[in-house]
Structures are given as structure tokens and as C-alpha cells.
Design a protein around this motif. Sequence first.
Motif, PDB file in Angstrom:
ATOM      1  N   ARG A   1       0.442  -0.712  -0.488  1.00  0.00           N
ATOM      2  CA  ARG A   1      -0.134  -0.103   0.171  1.00  0.00           C
ATOM      3  C   ARG A   1       0.779   1.401  -0.067  1.00  0.00           C
ATOM      4  NH1 ARG A   1      -5.295  -0.274   1.969  1.00  0.00           N
ATOM      5  NH2 ARG A   1      -5.099   1.251   3.396  1.00  0.00           N
TER       6      ARG A   1
ATOM      7  N   ILE B   1       0.526   4.996   0.744  1.00  0.00           N
ATOM      8  CA  ILE B   1      -0.395   5.902   0.865  1.00  0.00           C
ATOM      9  C   ILE B   1       0.196   7.258   0.850  1.00  0.00           C
ATOM     10  CG2 ILE B   1      -2.296   7.176   2.351  1.00  0.00           C
ATOM     11  CD1 ILE B   1      -2.535   3.855   3.127  1.00  0.00           C
TER      12      ILE B   1
ATOM     13  N   ASN C   1      -6.466  -3.283  -0.150  1.00  0.00           N
ATOM     14  CA  ASN C   1      -6.066  -2.621  -1.433  1.00  0.00           C
ATOM     15  C   ASN C   1      -7.261  -2.869  -2.403  1.00  0.00           C
ATOM     16  OD1 ASN C   1      -4.152  -0.302  -1.699  1.00  0.00           O
ATOM     17  ND2 ASN C   1      -2.434  -1.406  -2.510  1.00  0.00           N
TER      18      ASN C   1
ATOM     19  N   ARG D   1      -7.435   7.809   5.074  1.00  0.00           N
ATOM     20  CA  ARG D   1      -6.634   8.367   4.533  1.00  0.00           C
ATOM     21  C   ARG D   1      -6.842   9.255   3.592  1.00  0.00           C
ATOM     22  NH1 ARG D   1      -0.093   7.776   6.314  1.00  0.00           N
ATOM     23  NH2 ARG D   1      -0.918   9.517   5.269  1.00  0.00           N
TER      24      ARG D   1
ATOM     25  N   TRP E   1      -8.221   5.807   1.069  1.00  0.00           N
ATOM     26  CA  TRP E   1      -7.572   4.503   1.333  1.00  0.00           C
ATOM     27  C   TRP E   1      -7.692   4.148   3.261  1.00  0.00           C
ATOM     28  CZ3 TRP E   1      -4.285   8.157  -0.612  1.00  0.00           C
ATOM     29  CH2 TRP E   1      -3.988   7.843  -1.703  1.00  0.00           C
TER      30      TRP E   1
END
Length: 128
Positions: A41, A43, A85, A101, A114
Motif C-alpha cells: 500500500r 499511501i 488494497n 487517509r 485508503w
Amino acid sequence: MPAGRSLRRSASPRFLKPLLALSLGTALWLGATGARAQPIRVIPVDAPQAKLVVAAPSAGAPQTVTLDGKTVGAAPGLRVFGTDNQLQNMAAIAGQKLPVRYKLDLYGQLLTAWVLSEQEQKALKAKS
């Protein structure tokens, strides 16, 4: 197949052993790589954290979302990634309060979010 030959005799043992070893090796390799594969992930570090609530979709009104109690519009290309994801269906997550987020577009609309797992939430709390 010519008359008098059985199926058993047509497959020679000298070809079966390497074929069996190759297929077994391939199966073991695929199993081992599949077990290690974890979704990565990415982010952005500047993505703020909030509680996301997606409003139920309506045919006559534009899609809206709520971030920490503040209503904002949903960008036309809105993507919400789950903890695994994978992209989430807006209708499936409508009404749920999700820790996320997020990033907004130039117009202040939600562009990407996310959904955070419990481990990610704990890691964010530890940083602050």
C-alpha cells in the motif's frame, strides 16, 4: 491410436517422471510465492486521516461524502481502496463510518481514500 496399443503403453515412464517432477515443482513454487505476496500500500505521507461516511447514491443528486462531519463532493474518478488494497463499491460501503487517509482534488472533492486496517491505525497513533 493404432489398433492393439493401450493408453497405458502410449505414455512412456521416461516422460512421466520428468513431467511429474516439473508439475510438482511448479505447484510448490506457485504456493510459496503466493503465500509471501503481500499487497503493498502506497499511501502519500501528506494524506490526512479522517472518518469517512459515503452517502447513499442517488440518481438525481451528485455523490457526496462526509469527512469528519464535513460534507464534501465526490470527484468523478473517486477511488476508495479497502484494507486489502482492492477498490470498494460505493453502494456497498454507503453509510459505514470508515477510518481513512485521503486526498482531495483541486476543487476540494474527495479523489482517493485508503481504508485503514487496525494495525495502520495503531501505527498512526504511535507516530503522533
